[in-house]
Design a protein around this motif. Structure first.
Motif, PDB file in Angstrom:
ATOM      1  N   GLN A  51      23.694  47.950  37.137  1.00 54.80           N
ATOM      2  CA  GLN A  51      23.902  48.897  38.236  1.00 54.80           C
ATOM      3  C   GLN A  51      23.637  50.344  37.828  1.00 54.80           C
ATOM      4  O   GLN A  51      23.374  51.187  38.679  1.00 54.80           O
ATOM      5  CB  GLN A  51      25.327  48.757  38.778  1.00 54.80           C
ATOM      6  N   PHE A 137      27.403  39.458  36.726  1.00 54.27           N
ATOM      7  CA  PHE A 137      26.488  38.996  37.793  1.00 54.27           C
ATOM      8  C   PHE A 137      25.033  38.749  37.380  1.00 54.27           C
ATOM      9  O   PHE A 137      24.293  38.115  38.121  1.00 54.27           O
ATOM     10  CB  PHE A 137      26.450  39.959  38.989  1.00 54.27           C
ATOM     11  N   ASN A 180      32.869  38.941  35.107  1.00 56.43           N
ATOM     12  CA  ASN A 180      33.315  39.748  36.235  1.00 56.43           C
ATOM     13  C   ASN A 180      33.247  38.940  37.523  1.00 56.43           C
ATOM     14  O   ASN A 180      32.205  38.344  37.838  1.00 56.43           O
ATOM     15  CB  ASN A 180      32.419  40.988  36.398  1.00 56.43           C
ATOM     16  N   GLU A 181      34.323  38.893  38.269  1.00 54.63           N
ATOM     17  CA  GLU A 181      34.387  38.336  39.625  1.00 54.63           C
ATOM     18  C   GLU A 181      33.663  36.987  39.762  1.00 54.63           C
ATOM     19  O   GLU A 181      32.690  36.860  40.518  1.00 54.63           O
ATOM     20  CB  GLU A 181      33.817  39.344  40.627  1.00 54.63           C
ATOM     21  N   TYR A 305      39.699  45.713  46.557  1.00 57.70           N
ATOM     22  CA  TYR A 305      38.970  46.592  47.464  1.00 57.70           C
ATOM     23  C   TYR A 305      39.486  46.551  48.898  1.00 57.70           C
ATOM     24  O   TYR A 305      39.554  47.567  49.561  1.00 57.70           O
ATOM     25  CB  TYR A 305      37.473  46.233  47.475  1.00 57.70           C
ATOM     26  N   TRP A 329      34.486  47.681  55.194  1.00 58.03           N
ATOM     27  CA  TRP A 329      35.597  47.020  54.520  1.00 58.03           C
ATOM     28  C   TRP A 329      36.877  47.753  54.922  1.00 58.03           C
ATOM     29  O   TRP A 329      36.949  48.981  54.832  1.00 58.03           O
ATOM     30  CB  TRP A 329      35.472  47.100  52.997  1.00 58.03           C
ATOM     31  N   GLU A 358      39.092  47.361  38.777  1.00 55.00           N
ATOM     32  CA  GLU A 358      38.212  48.079  39.715  1.00 55.00           C
ATOM     33  C   GLU A 358      38.991  48.350  40.995  1.00 55.00           C
ATOM     34  O   GLU A 358      39.798  47.521  41.435  1.00 55.00           O
ATOM     35  CB  GLU A 358      36.980  47.250  40.121  1.00 55.00           C
ATOM     36  N   TRP A 404      24.027  46.098  44.296  1.00 55.66           N
ATOM     37  CA  TRP A 404      23.548  44.729  44.506  1.00 55.66           C
ATOM     38  C   TRP A 404      22.671  44.623  45.761  1.00 55.66           C
ATOM     39  O   TRP A 404      21.805  45.470  45.945  1.00 55.66           O
ATOM     40  CB  TRP A 404      24.750  43.765  44.491  1.00 55.66           C
TER      41      TRP A 404
END
Ligand code: IFM
Length: 450
Positions: A51, A137, A180-181, A305, A329, A358, A404
């Motif tokens: 990123q 990712f 991550n995630e 988030y 969101w 995060e 992304w």
């Protein structure tokens, strides 16, 4: 470095001791004139290699989702670390790019390794603790081409990479995030078909989750074999899920199911060492007791988030009229405290602390970020009053970057991509300096509608 680790250990012991004295009951929200955070609280920001760095070739670029120069961080990292020093944050979460470091199976790129070593040294010299993610990712194309996470035999490739990277970098890194995630990755890539390899196969997504759980466990052991005193965990995205209609039993049942799968199953697998997840219509996830899995996290880390409301059909919706960010969101700070209580349930089982790895929002004109920050920090403070051992807060992100499939449109930075500080960045700097903030700031910075 060891000194920093010991300081941290002291903070954890203090927090954990506190968490044992104040047991589960939820205390009434407290008011304060100043929201003080514990001494040694780990303030920080977070980014990920693809990123921000620029010039990376991996499965995303091969699939046409090319981040190009991203935020040009590979060239500008010294300047960015000067910024971190000015911000005063004691921690910084970044990722190292597997595709760069292992361009062919088993063949490592020493030049790329030395470049990362320089970056990490530069952080350490500034007194900033690097927290490094090993899989965020993106994949080397060779690994994606052999089926990526869909095949159990591929797990060993990741473990080999983790062994090598953590062995090489153990003098500079004491904080590792294996993955991550994992659930976001599995569903976006194999169920929604939105990310490489763009598949729409729910059973495959569940298989990928199983393999990521096993990969995490093996990677956790591999990193510990290189550095027994390292702190190793992973970053779980926790989106708060609540029934769309509170009293509707079908909405409630669907929420319970989704919440378990998306938010709790991975943590449960680790704290119990096994997982048996089955619902009609999809492949079960069955992991018999595995001692490498059991207890394989030294901290509970989550990224928070937003919240979604769940309908009986399983749709995840945002209620009309609620405050939202630019990606639509919901902005729901109270959700962070609810998630902290959930995380605490799992952290208590393993007697480990919690890190918010995060939290942030897309807000190009920075009109919402200060209110967002203050309101979320207020919820963390409340959690601390309840005895929840929160050891750190990492804001996503330091600067605007490649978001992304949303490209560069979503702007999550405390600084913009030209490195101009946003007012929220200056506020975060002040919060870090004061290790808290005056309650009056909450009134001075209400959340505007967008
Ligand atoms: O940009 C992402 C990051 O890579 C993972 N967590 C969520 C962020 C915002 O969407």
């Amino acid at each position: 470095m060891k000194v920093a680790v010991n300081v941290f250990q002291t903070l954890f012991s203090t927090l954990l001791a506190g968490s044992l004295c104040v047991s589960a009951p939820v205390l009434a929200a407290k008011k304060a004139d100043f929201y003080h955070f514990p001494p040694g609280f780990l303030w920080g920001t977070a980014t990920a290699a693809y990123q921000v760095e620029g010039g990376i070739q991996n499965d995303w670029s091969a699939a046409g989702l090319d981040a190009g120069q991203a935020a040009d961080h590979a060239k500008r990292y010294e300047e960015d670390f000067d910024t971190l020093e000015k911000m005063g944050t004691p921690a910084y979460r970044l990722s190292i790019e597997w595709a760069k470091l292992e361009p062919e199976p088993g063949k490592y790129n020493r030049q790329a390794l030395e470049e990362y070593r320089k970056m990490l040294k530069s952080l350490n010299q500034r007194g900033i603790q690097p927290m490094v993610t090993l899989f965020h990712f993106t994949l080397p194309t060779w690994f994606a081409q052999k089926g990526g996470w869909t095949r159990p035999e591929n797990i060993q490739d990741f473990v080999r990479f983790c062994t090598w990277a953590s062995g090489e970098l153990k003098d500079e890194v004491h904080w590792w995030f294996t993955i991550n995630e994992p659930l976001v990755y599995a569903f976006k890539s194999y169920d929604a078909g939105a990310w490489p390899p763009f598949q729409k196969d729910r059973n495959m997504a569940l298989r990928v989750i199983k393999h990521l759980i096993l990969a995490h466990a093996e990677a956790y052991r591999a990193v510990h074999a290189q550095d027994p005193i390292a702190w190793v965990g992973f970053a779980k995205n926790i989106t708060l899920l609540e029934p769309n209609v509170a009293g509707n039993p079908l909405d409630q049942a669907m929420t319970g199911f989704q919440s378990y799968l998306f938010n709790e199953a991975f943590w449960d697998a680790i704290s119990q060492g096994e997982l048996n997840f089955s619902v009609p219509g999809v492949e079960p996830i069955q992991i018999p007791y595995n001692k490498n899995l059991h207890g394989s996290m030294d901290f509970v880390a989550f990224n928070y988030y937003t919240r979604y409301m769940i309908t009986a059909s399983g749709a995840q919706v945002t209620r009309p009229g609620v405050p939202v960010n630019e990606l639509n969101w919901e902005i729901y700070p109270e959700g962070l405290l609810k998630v902290l209580r959930l995380a605490h349930k799992h952290a208590k089982r393993l007697h480990v602390p919690i890190i918010i790895s995060e939290n942030g929002l897309a807000d190009a004109d920075d009109s919402q970020r200060r209110a967002f920050l203050l309101q979320h920090l207020q919820q963390i403070w409340q959690g601390l009053q309840e005895g929840i051992p929160v050891a750190g807060y990492l804001h996503w992100s330091l600067m605007d970057n490649y978001e992304w499939a949303d490209g560069f449109a979503a702007k999550f930075g405390l600084l913009d991509i030209q490195r101009k500080w946003r007012p929220s960045g200056l506020m975060f700097q002040e919060i870090v300096k004061q290790n808290g903030f005056p309650a009056a700031w909450l009134e001075q910075h209400p959340l505007p509608a967008k």
